[in-house]
Design a protein around this motif. Structure first.
Motif, PDB file in Angstrom:
ATOM      1  N   PHE B   7       0.840  -1.202   0.000  1.00 27.58           N
ATOM      2  CA  PHE B   7       0.000   0.000   0.000  1.00 27.58           C
ATOM      3  C   PHE B   7       0.870   1.247   0.000  1.00 27.58           C
ATOM      4  O   PHE B   7       1.906   1.289   0.651  1.00 27.58           O
ATOM      5  CB  PHE B   7      -0.869   0.033   1.255  1.00 27.58           C
ATOM      6  CG  PHE B   7      -1.783  -1.148   1.405  1.00 27.58           C
ATOM      7  CD1 PHE B   7      -3.092  -1.075   0.967  1.00 27.58           C
ATOM      8  CD2 PHE B   7      -1.323  -2.323   1.982  1.00 27.58           C
ATOM      9  CE1 PHE B   7      -3.937  -2.163   1.109  1.00 27.58           C
ATOM     10  CE2 PHE B   7      -2.168  -3.411   2.136  1.00 27.58           C
ATOM     11  CZ  PHE B   7      -3.482  -3.335   1.690  1.00 27.58           C
ATOM     12  N   TYR B 186     -16.626   3.699   0.329  1.00 26.22           N
ATOM     13  CA  TYR B 186     -16.487   2.254   0.087  1.00 26.22           C
ATOM     14  C   TYR B 186     -17.819   1.749  -0.446  1.00 26.22           C
ATOM     15  O   TYR B 186     -18.869   2.151   0.049  1.00 26.22           O
ATOM     16  CB  TYR B 186     -16.136   1.520   1.387  1.00 26.22           C
ATOM     17  CG  TYR B 186     -14.870   2.014   2.053  1.00 26.22           C
ATOM     18  CD1 TYR B 186     -13.621   1.576   1.626  1.00 26.22           C
ATOM     19  CD2 TYR B 186     -14.935   2.918   3.097  1.00 26.22           C
ATOM     20  CE1 TYR B 186     -12.459   2.033   2.234  1.00 26.22           C
ATOM     21  CE2 TYR B 186     -13.771   3.386   3.712  1.00 26.22           C
ATOM     22  CZ  TYR B 186     -12.541   2.939   3.275  1.00 26.22           C
ATOM     23  OH  TYR B 186     -11.394   3.399   3.877  1.00 26.22           O
ATOM     24  N   CYS B 227     -12.695   4.596  -3.064  1.00 30.24           N
ATOM     25  CA  CYS B 227     -12.155   5.764  -3.754  1.00 30.24           C
ATOM     26  C   CYS B 227     -10.705   5.932  -3.323  1.00 30.24           C
ATOM     27  O   CYS B 227     -10.414   6.127  -2.150  1.00 30.24           O
ATOM     28  CB  CYS B 227     -12.987   6.984  -3.432  1.00 30.24           C
ATOM     29  SG  CYS B 227     -14.610   6.821  -4.159  1.00 30.24           S
ATOM     30  N   ASP B 228      -9.844   5.822  -4.285  1.00 29.16           N
ATOM     31  CA  ASP B 228      -8.428   5.647  -4.016  1.00 29.16           C
ATOM     32  C   ASP B 228      -7.633   6.909  -4.337  1.00 29.16           C
ATOM     33  O   ASP B 228      -7.602   7.352  -5.473  1.00 29.16           O
ATOM     34  CB  ASP B 228      -7.918   4.482  -4.876  1.00 29.16           C
ATOM     35  CG  ASP B 228      -6.505   4.062  -4.494  1.00 29.16           C
ATOM     36  OD1 ASP B 228      -5.928   4.689  -3.609  1.00 29.16           O
ATOM     37  OD2 ASP B 228      -6.008   3.098  -5.100  1.00 29.16           O
ATOM     38  N   PRO B 236      -2.490   0.073  -4.278  1.00 23.98           N
ATOM     39  CA  PRO B 236      -3.612   0.857  -3.763  1.00 23.98           C
ATOM     40  C   PRO B 236      -3.136   1.823  -2.681  1.00 23.98           C
ATOM     41  O   PRO B 236      -2.033   1.690  -2.159  1.00 23.98           O
ATOM     42  CB  PRO B 236      -4.520  -0.214  -3.156  1.00 23.98           C
ATOM     43  CG  PRO B 236      -3.586  -1.291  -2.703  1.00 23.98           C
ATOM     44  CD  PRO B 236      -2.412  -1.263  -3.647  1.00 23.98           C
ATOM     45  N   LEU B 240      -7.449   1.601   1.893  1.00 27.82           N
ATOM     46  CA  LEU B 240      -7.901   0.230   1.700  1.00 27.82           C
ATOM     47  C   LEU B 240      -7.515  -0.676   2.870  1.00 27.82           C
ATOM     48  O   LEU B 240      -8.170  -1.677   3.140  1.00 27.82           O
ATOM     49  CB  LEU B 240      -7.328  -0.326   0.388  1.00 27.82           C
ATOM     50  CG  LEU B 240      -7.702  -1.768   0.018  1.00 27.82           C
ATOM     51  CD1 LEU B 240      -9.210  -1.930  -0.115  1.00 27.82           C
ATOM     52  CD2 LEU B 240      -7.013  -2.204  -1.262  1.00 27.82           C
ATOM     53  N   CYS B 261      -9.964  -0.237  -7.303  1.00 30.41           N
ATOM     54  CA  CYS B 261      -9.404   1.009  -6.790  1.00 30.41           C
ATOM     55  C   CYS B 261      -9.831   2.096  -7.757  1.00 30.41           C
ATOM     56  O   CYS B 261      -9.282   2.213  -8.845  1.00 30.41           O
ATOM     57  CB  CYS B 261      -7.884   0.948  -6.716  1.00 30.41           C
ATOM     58  SG  CYS B 261      -7.281  -0.488  -5.833  1.00 30.41           S
ATOM     59  N   ARG B 263     -10.161   5.693  -9.180  1.00 37.09           N
ATOM     60  CA  ARG B 263      -9.318   6.903  -9.129  1.00 37.09           C
ATOM     61  C   ARG B 263      -9.935   8.093  -9.842  1.00 37.09           C
ATOM     62  O   ARG B 263      -9.237   8.973 -10.306  1.00 37.09           O
ATOM     63  CB  ARG B 263      -7.959   6.589  -9.748  1.00 37.09           C
ATOM     64  CG  ARG B 263      -6.983   5.911  -8.793  1.00 37.09           C
ATOM     65  CD  ARG B 263      -6.808   4.457  -9.103  1.00 37.09           C
ATOM     66  NE  ARG B 263      -6.000   3.766  -8.099  1.00 37.09           N
ATOM     67  CZ  ARG B 263      -4.793   3.271  -8.338  1.00 37.09           C
ATOM     68  NH1 ARG B 263      -4.253   3.397  -9.530  1.00 37.09           N
ATOM     69  NH2 ARG B 263      -4.133   2.666  -7.392  1.00 37.09           N
ATOM     70  N   ASN B 271      -7.727   3.320 -13.197  1.00 40.98           N
ATOM     71  CA  ASN B 271      -8.419   2.428 -12.277  1.00 40.98           C
ATOM     72  C   ASN B 271      -7.865   1.016 -12.361  1.00 40.98           C
ATOM     73  O   ASN B 271      -7.570   0.519 -13.441  1.00 40.98           O
ATOM     74  CB  ASN B 271      -9.904   2.415 -12.610  1.00 40.98           C
ATOM     75  CG  ASN B 271     -10.491   3.795 -12.522  1.00 40.98           C
ATOM     76  OD1 ASN B 271     -10.561   4.373 -11.460  1.00 40.98           O
ATOM     77  ND2 ASN B 271     -10.858   4.344 -13.665  1.00 40.98           N
TER      78      ASN B 271
END
Lengths: 316, 331
Positions: B7, B186, B227-228, B236, B240, B261, B263, B271
């Motif tokens: 991450f 989420y 939403c990343d 990610p 997350l 993920c 974006r 994405n």
């Protein structure tokens, strides 16, 4: 400020005649901008600084974290020439708005303005412009002068907080990543990926309504690669040198009460008038709600390397 | 071959307006109080593929979230942004700042996340998974600020693995009923008839429970999204991490999950789809129960400096706050 208090709010539209906006038209144009470009938002700012002629939740426009990869000085002449050609504005008169000169930028630099040596960047590939203009050591010296003593942060090192080595963290720099236990191919490739993160300057740009000049006014606030606020003289590096010390100055933002650099609006109306006229000449109906798109397009001459969003398909 | 999911950490981004507000508060309200203060921060999609994921603090960070009192100003998230709940610990002296019980404060924040997962608060508000602590010493006289961020992520006993080689990149055009304004932090999705099209089912708060239980019943691999803020093609972002912990704790029989993920809808958004194997949390949960059901596991997330060291950061705003310097600058 005082003048502003006694100036009556513009109530009838003089967009076509003078290139100025009423507050209502500013809101209209802002609505279209925020609608088309989602990076722009309406903000209310500090409630105690609200102005009565604009809706409470639509006091000014803001776009955050706009990347600015290179300094103006490193811009290629060609691209500049292209922009200059596109928007060629009044070039006569003493205090006219200066459009960037397509040629000779490198030569006529006023020595007293900027330290040129510190601005040299080796930029063959755009990716290498990551690290700034100045080496860090220089920076520290600078700050010593300006901002008082820089503490030695090593003193602050708290030996108690050593974090668990976590293989699931994509580290900020290579050395720590490669020490993780599972340094298989997989980790390797991720290190490379990580390198793609470019540490660049970013800007927050806000647009307020200037009651005196009856035009939008643009404010810039910059941050360096490490998210530290840029000092005013550093912000000048991102303003085309024709404008840097003529049309950009520092003042307190009307809705935030913080000092920002802003682009002086005294010529905005005249320039907008020209652009609007040109639209008419080309048989296009100028639309007041598109004012800000046109406006931002011309502001991009002043801040050519700050890549804010103002894309709407229309011709001048 | 192990394929540990990595991450990307948040980078803190403290807007200058926050420091102004802190200075004002310190003078007018806080005075010598060192009581913790709730803060609101936000993150959004990365505006460029080449920018760090930012956790942003602005002047409005001190405003309360949902006030019943309507005369009070409430914190409003910028569009397309997501909330992170923070706690500010502002110290009066450099020494207090240095000697602050950092580990304890960090652990407390981790415990709050764990408790909110266990007692069902997260079911109703998934933003509780995103917490941070901010330790500051504000030298208002010299306009200097020292600060440290901790953004805790709870660690499972084993790192989370991907069961595919690489994250798959997916086409955003094909996600139905995605509108940027209303996309929850989420959410769960359904894959359409055609392999590349997706449809939004709803937020985790609204639909998550039903959807995940349905998936468990019919043995399919659930598809969730978040939403990343991270733009990287293979990793990610931080939000997350605790979400996956939440899923593994809440649905112990859930072994595999696919995660989109998201974006943003921009031209350059990037994405990706992750296929993940969730770790078993049963051991950890048992251990917690022995410890009075408190989180006693490990968590990580102190912000590091450029050398990867956990160290405070420093910012001087003399050039924008000092009246004398300002006078020099203005023309």
């Amino acid at each position: 400020k005082t003048v502003e208090k006694v100036t009556p709010t513009l109530s009838t539209s003089k967009f076509l005649e003078e290139g100025v906006l009423t507050p209502e038209e500013f809101v209209q144009a802002g609505d279209l901008l925020t609608d088309k470009c989602q990076t722009w938002t309406w903000e209310s700012g500090d409630p105690s600084r609200n102005v009565s002629y604009l809706p409470k939740e639509k006091q000014f426009l803001l776009t955050r974290n706009v990347p600015c990869y290179t300094r103006v000085r490193t811009l290629e002449n060609e691209s500049k020439a292209a922009i200059a050609e596109e928007i060629r504005i009044e070039e006569d008169g003493e205090d006219s708005w200066v459009a960037p000169q397509p040629t000779g930028n490198q030569d006529d630099i006023d020595d007293d303005k900027v330290d040129i040596s510190s601005l040299k960047i080796d930029d063959k590939k755009p990716n290498t412009t990551t690290t700034t203009t100045k080496p860090n050591t220089n920076n520290d010296e600078d700050e010593d002068e300006d901002d008082g003593d820089i503490p030695d942060l090593d003193d602050f090192q708290d030996d108690n907080i050593i974090e668990e080595d976590d293989p699931a963290v994509l580290s900020k720099n290579k050395t720590t990543t490669t020490t993780t236990n599972n340094s298989n191919n997989n980790t390797e490739s991720k290190v490379e990926d990580n390198d793609n993160i470019l540490r660049t300057r970013t800007y927050d740009i806000s647009i307020t309504y200037d009651k005196y000049y009856q035009t939008p006014r643009v404010w810039l606030f910059g941050y360096d690669e490490n998210r530290k606020p840029l000092k005013p003289e550093e912000i000048f590096e991102d303003i085309s040198e024709d404008h840097a010390h003529k049309t950009v100055t520092i003042d307190s933002h009307p809705h935030l009460g913080i000092s920002f650099a802003y682009i002086h609006p005294c010529r905005h109306a005249a320039v907008m008038k020209k652009l609007v006229d040109r639209q008419s000449e080309n048989g296009k109906e100028p639309r007041v709600d598109q004012y800000l798109f046109l406006f931002l397009k011309f502001i991009s001459v002043v801040i050519p390397t700050i890549e804010y969003d103002f894309t709407l398909e229309f011709d001048t | 071959m192990s394929n540990t999911l990595q991450f990307k950490e948040f980078s803190s981004f403290v807007n200058i307006s926050f420091w102004h507000e802190l200075s004002n508060k310190k003078l007018d309200e806080l005075k010598l109080s060192e009581e913790p203060i709730p803060l609101n921060a936000h993150y959004t999609f990365s505006p460029s593929q080449q920018l760090d994921p930012f956790l942003c603090l602005e002047f409005n960070a001190f405003l309360k979230n949902n006030t019943i009192n309507t005369t009070e100003n409430t914190y409003v998230l910028p569009p397309r942004s997501y909330l992170s709940h923070g706690t500010l610990f502002n110290y009066n002296t450099v020494d207090d700042f240095k000697q602050s019980p950092k580990l304890k404060l960090f652990d407390e924040a981790s415990k709050r996340i764990w408790n909110d997962i266990k007692n069902g608060n997260v079911d109703k508000d998934t933003s509780l998974l995103n917490r941070f602590i901010l330790l500051t010493y504000a030298d208002i006289k010299n306009h200097q600020f020292y600060y440290m961020f901790g953004i805790p992520a709870l660690l499972p006993s084993q790192p989370i693995q991907q069961f595919t080689e690489q994250p798959e990149s997916i086409n955003i055009e094909s996600i139905k009923s995605f509108s940027n304004q209303s996309l929850p932090q989420y959410f769960c999705l359904r894959q359409g008839d055609d392999q590349s099209s997706f449809e939004l089912i709803g937020s985790i708060e609204e639909k998550g429970n039903q959807y995940l239980n349905d998936c468990l019943k019919d043995g399919s691999i659930p598809l969730v999204g978040f939403c990343d803020p991270c733009p990287l093609p293979s990793n990610p972002g931080w939000p997350l991490r605790n979400f996956l912990i939440y899923l593994s704790v809440k649905y112990p029989s859930l072994k595999k999950v696919k995660v989109i993920c998201f974006r943003g809808n921009g031209v350059n958004s990037n994405n990706i789809l992750l296929s993940l194997e969730l770790p078993s949390m049963s051991e950890l949960i048992e251990k917690q129960q022995q410890d009075g059901d408190q989180w006693s596991g490990k968590s990580v997330g102190w912000e590091k400096d450029t050398n990867g060291k956990i160290a405070p950061r420093f910012v001087s705003l003399a050039s924008t706050m000092d009246p004398l310097k300002l006078a020099e600058q203005s023309v």
